[in-house]
Design a protein around this motif. Structure first.
Motif, PDB file in Angstrom:
ATOM      1  N   LEU A 273     -58.350  36.882 -13.174  1.00 42.51           N
ATOM      2  CA  LEU A 273     -56.925  36.904 -12.843  1.00 42.51           C
ATOM      3  C   LEU A 273     -56.340  35.501 -12.776  1.00 42.51           C
ATOM      4  CD1 LEU A 273     -54.657  38.919 -12.058  1.00 42.51           C
ATOM      5  CD2 LEU A 273     -55.291  38.532  -9.673  1.00 42.51           C
ATOM      6  N   THR A 274     -57.158  34.536 -12.402  1.00 48.73           N
ATOM      7  CA  THR A 274     -56.670  33.172 -12.208  1.00 48.73           C
ATOM      8  C   THR A 274     -56.547  32.401 -13.524  1.00 48.73           C
ATOM      9  OG1 THR A 274     -57.694  33.110 -10.024  1.00 48.73           O
ATOM     10  CG2 THR A 274     -57.116  30.996 -11.015  1.00 48.73           C
ATOM     11  N   ILE A 275     -57.467  32.643 -14.453  1.00 51.69           N
ATOM     12  CA  ILE A 275     -57.480  31.864 -15.698  1.00 51.69           C
ATOM     13  C   ILE A 275     -56.154  31.957 -16.457  1.00 51.69           C
ATOM     14  CG2 ILE A 275     -58.508  31.769 -18.007  1.00 51.69           C
ATOM     15  CD1 ILE A 275     -61.209  32.194 -16.734  1.00 51.69           C
ATOM     16  N   PRO A 276     -55.567  33.157 -16.662  1.00 51.69           N
ATOM     17  CA  PRO A 276     -54.267  33.183 -17.360  1.00 51.69           C
ATOM     18  C   PRO A 276     -53.187  32.384 -16.645  1.00 51.69           C
ATOM     19  CG  PRO A 276     -55.236  35.372 -17.300  1.00 51.69           C
ATOM     20  CD  PRO A 276     -56.054  34.524 -16.391  1.00 51.69           C
ATOM     21  N   MET A 277     -53.150  32.457 -15.301  1.00 51.80           N
ATOM     22  CA  MET A 277     -52.155  31.687 -14.565  1.00 51.80           C
ATOM     23  C   MET A 277     -52.399  30.184 -14.716  1.00 51.80           C
ATOM     24  SD  MET A 277     -51.853  33.955 -11.066  1.00 51.80           S
ATOM     25  CE  MET A 277     -50.579  32.876 -10.411  1.00 51.80           C
ATOM     26  N   THR A 278     -53.670  29.779 -14.727  1.00 51.58           N
ATOM     27  CA  THR A 278     -53.985  28.367 -14.889  1.00 51.58           C
ATOM     28  C   THR A 278     -53.590  27.867 -16.272  1.00 51.58           C
ATOM     29  OG1 THR A 278     -55.852  28.669 -13.370  1.00 51.58           O
ATOM     30  CG2 THR A 278     -55.811  26.665 -14.695  1.00 51.58           C
ATOM     31  N   ARG A 279     -53.897  28.663 -17.301  1.00 52.12           N
ATOM     32  CA  ARG A 279     -53.519  28.264 -18.655  1.00 52.12           C
ATOM     33  C   ARG A 279     -51.997  28.218 -18.810  1.00 52.12           C
ATOM     34  NH1 ARG A 279     -58.105  27.442 -18.421  1.00 52.12           N
ATOM     35  NH2 ARG A 279     -57.063  25.503 -17.872  1.00 52.12           N
ATOM     36  N   PHE A 280     -51.297  29.153 -18.183  1.00 53.53           N
ATOM     37  CA  PHE A 280     -49.835  29.132 -18.230  1.00 53.53           C
ATOM     38  C   PHE A 280     -49.295  27.885 -17.548  1.00 53.53           C
ATOM     39  CE2 PHE A 280     -45.738  30.297 -16.215  1.00 53.53           C
ATOM     40  CZ  PHE A 280     -44.999  30.492 -17.364  1.00 53.53           C
ATOM     41  N   THR A 281     -49.906  27.493 -16.435  1.00 50.92           N
ATOM     42  CA  THR A 281     -49.503  26.266 -15.759  1.00 50.92           C
ATOM     43  C   THR A 281     -49.715  25.050 -16.645  1.00 50.92           C
ATOM     44  OG1 THR A 281     -50.077  27.249 -13.613  1.00 50.92           O
ATOM     45  CG2 THR A 281     -49.861  24.856 -13.703  1.00 50.92           C
ATOM     46  N   ASP A 282     -50.867  25.000 -17.324  1.00 49.97           N
ATOM     47  CA  ASP A 282     -51.130  23.883 -18.243  1.00 49.97           C
ATOM     48  C   ASP A 282     -50.103  23.850 -19.371  1.00 49.97           C
ATOM     49  OD1 ASP A 282     -53.302  23.287 -16.689  1.00 49.97           O
ATOM     50  OD2 ASP A 282     -54.750  24.290 -17.988  1.00 49.97           O
ATOM     51  N   TRP A 283     -49.743  25.025 -19.886  1.00 50.42           N
ATOM     52  CA  TRP A 283     -48.764  25.075 -20.977  1.00 50.42           C
ATOM     53  C   TRP A 283     -47.402  24.584 -20.505  1.00 50.42           C
ATOM     54  CZ3 TRP A 283     -44.263  28.079 -21.480  1.00 50.42           C
ATOM     55  CH2 TRP A 283     -43.658  28.030 -22.736  1.00 50.42           C
ATOM     56  N   VAL A 284     -46.987  25.014 -19.318  1.00 48.51           N
ATOM     57  CA  VAL A 284     -45.690  24.571 -18.780  1.00 48.51           C
ATOM     58  C   VAL A 284     -45.701  23.066 -18.549  1.00 48.51           C
ATOM     59  CG1 VAL A 284     -44.151  24.731 -16.789  1.00 48.51           C
ATOM     60  CG2 VAL A 284     -45.120  26.803 -17.766  1.00 48.51           C
ATOM     61  N   THR A 285     -46.808  22.548 -18.018  1.00 47.05           N
ATOM     62  CA  THR A 285     -46.904  21.104 -17.777  1.00 47.05           C
ATOM     63  C   THR A 285     -46.806  20.322 -19.074  1.00 47.05           C
ATOM     64  OG1 THR A 285     -48.304  21.537 -15.844  1.00 47.05           O
ATOM     65  CG2 THR A 285     -48.311  19.313 -16.749  1.00 47.05           C
ATOM     66  N   ALA A 286     -47.558  20.758 -20.094  1.00 46.44           N
ATOM     67  CA  ALA A 286     -47.511  20.062 -21.384  1.00 46.44           C
ATOM     68  C   ALA A 286     -46.132  20.154 -22.012  1.00 46.44           C
ATOM     69  CB  ALA A 286     -48.568  20.651 -22.328  1.00 46.44           C
ATOM     70  N   ARG A 287     -45.488  21.302 -21.891  1.00 51.20           N
ATOM     71  CA  ARG A 287     -44.150  21.471 -22.475  1.00 51.20           C
ATOM     72  C   ARG A 287     -43.143  20.540 -21.797  1.00 51.20           C
ATOM     73  NH1 ARG A 287     -39.816  25.033 -21.276  1.00 51.20           N
ATOM     74  NH2 ARG A 287     -38.539  25.541 -23.095  1.00 51.20           N
ATOM     75  N   MET A 288     -43.218  20.444 -20.463  1.00 50.50           N
ATOM     76  CA  MET A 288     -42.287  19.577 -19.760  1.00 50.50           C
ATOM     77  C   MET A 288     -42.577  18.107 -20.058  1.00 50.50           C
ATOM     78  SD  MET A 288     -41.695  21.441 -16.082  1.00 50.50           S
ATOM     79  CE  MET A 288     -40.330  20.323 -15.762  1.00 50.50           C
ATOM     80  N   ASP A 289     -43.846  17.755 -20.233  1.00 51.76           N
ATOM     81  CA  ASP A 289     -44.170  16.370 -20.590  1.00 51.76           C
ATOM     82  C   ASP A 289     -43.601  16.015 -21.962  1.00 51.76           C
ATOM     83  OD1 ASP A 289     -45.477  16.013 -18.221  1.00 51.76           O
ATOM     84  OD2 ASP A 289     -47.478  16.416 -19.023  1.00 51.76           O
ATOM     85  N   ARG A 290     -43.690  16.951 -22.904  1.00 53.30           N
ATOM     86  CA  ARG A 290     -43.127  16.688 -24.234  1.00 53.30           C
ATOM     87  C   ARG A 290     -41.619  16.532 -24.169  1.00 53.30           C
ATOM     88  NH1 ARG A 290     -46.859  20.766 -25.805  1.00 53.30           N
ATOM     89  NH2 ARG A 290     -45.141  22.284 -25.844  1.00 53.30           N
ATOM     90  N   ARG A 291     -40.965  17.418 -23.405  1.00 55.54           N
ATOM     91  CA  ARG A 291     -39.514  17.312 -23.289  1.00 55.54           C
ATOM     92  C   ARG A 291     -39.107  16.016 -22.608  1.00 55.54           C
ATOM     93  NH1 ARG A 291     -36.798  22.446 -20.762  1.00 55.54           N
ATOM     94  NH2 ARG A 291     -35.016  21.120 -21.233  1.00 55.54           N
TER      95      ARG A 291
END
Length: 298
Positions: A273-291
């Motif tokens: 249950l935690t892994i999808p939330m963790t990967r989503f957090t990583d994706w949001v972090t990377a997206r905001m860093d790019r922006r």
């Protein structure tokens, strides 16, 4: 290019600027692709070798047969999985309700700590004292105090439901952490943003609501998601109050024959249950860093 070809390209909407990559650039890109494939192959081989070494070391250990029977029994896993999944529904309900309450209460605490003016000093002091106490107190202590202390008061109209009291303890503790995350976001907004809002005629409250808070919340989304991941795991601690969640369901089954495979099943369920939330957090972090790197986030 002939006039007919140019007219055809213009009609199809394709603009041919005549650019042809140089041989050096083609060779450079080919080298990068080869190097990337080689890096992936080396990483995969290294992972396989490391995993194989660990498996051989564990399987050949003297106590492995007993450990396998006690912690990795397929029979007990089949028995425990339905009960653990049934208890997991309680953990998910706690995550949704407590997560929403934590975000709201934490934001209110952060706003209280950032209020300006001497008249708001008592409110700032209370908010600071709250965050200091509940950030310093272990969650398990807070749970024990709330779950067993509140019913001992025998207050009229106050619930003794362990699920409600356990959820309240989670909200009390995590609100202190989330409040500091929100406060860091609010203080990261440059004072010129507030000054510009005031110069346009907005009041202090309007400047905070329409200018400061939107920027602050957008900046702290990744750490907030990390706190929610931690909250999802810690919902299992309500089992100490007797609430039948995934952890307590595993404890009931494990207590019958002293086989701890149900605990492993519950742990794997939480990991899944935690892994999808963790990967989503990583994706949001990377997206905001790019922006942010492109100047898209204020």
């Amino acid at each position: 290019m002939t006039e007919t070809e140019a007219a055809g390209s213009a009609g199809s909407g394709v603009v041919d600027d005549g650019y042809v990559p140089s041989r050096r650039r083609i060779e450079r890109e080919r080298y990068r692709r080869v190097r990337a494939r080689r890096a992936v192959a080396i990483a995969a081989l290294s992972t396989l070798v490391t995993g194989a070494v660990l498996v051989v070391a564990v399987v050949n250990s003297p106590g492995w047969p007993r450990t396998r029977e006690t912690f990795f029994s397929p029979a007990y896993a089949r028995i425990a999985l339905p009960k653990v999944l049934e208890g997991l529904l309680l953990n998910l309900r706690l995550l949704v309700v407590c997560g929403a309450a934590v975000l709201v209460f934490g934001l209110l605490l952060a706003v209280a700590r950032t209020l300006r003016g001497p008249v708001f000093f008592p409110l700032r002091a209370l908010a600071a004292a709250y965050t200091d106490v509940f950030r310093g107190m272990p969650l398990i202590i807070c749970l024990l105090m709330v779950v067993f202390g509140v019913p001992a008061l025998r207050l009229q109209g106050v619930t003794t439901d362990p699920v409600v009291l356990g959820g309240a303890a989670l909200v009390l503790t995590y609100s202190a952490y989330v409040a500091e995350v929100f406060r860091a976001g609010i203080e990261s907004v440059h004072p010129s943003q507030r000054a510009a809002a005031r110069s346009l005629g907005l009041t202090s409250g309007q400047a905070l609501r329409f200018v400061v808070l939107p920027q602050a919340v957008r900046r702290v989304v990744p750490p907030l998601l990390n706190d929610l991941v931690s909250l999802q795991k810690d919902t299992g601690l309500v089992s100490i109050a007797g609430a039948v969640d995934a952890v307590y369901a595993a404890q009931i089954i494990a207590g019958k024959d002293f086989n701890y495979t149900p605990y492993v099943v519950a742990g794997l369920v939480f990991v899944a249950l935690t892994i999808p939330m963790t990967r989503f957090t990583d994706w949001v972090t990377a997206r905001m860093d790019r922006r942010r790197a492109q100047g898209g986030t204020v």
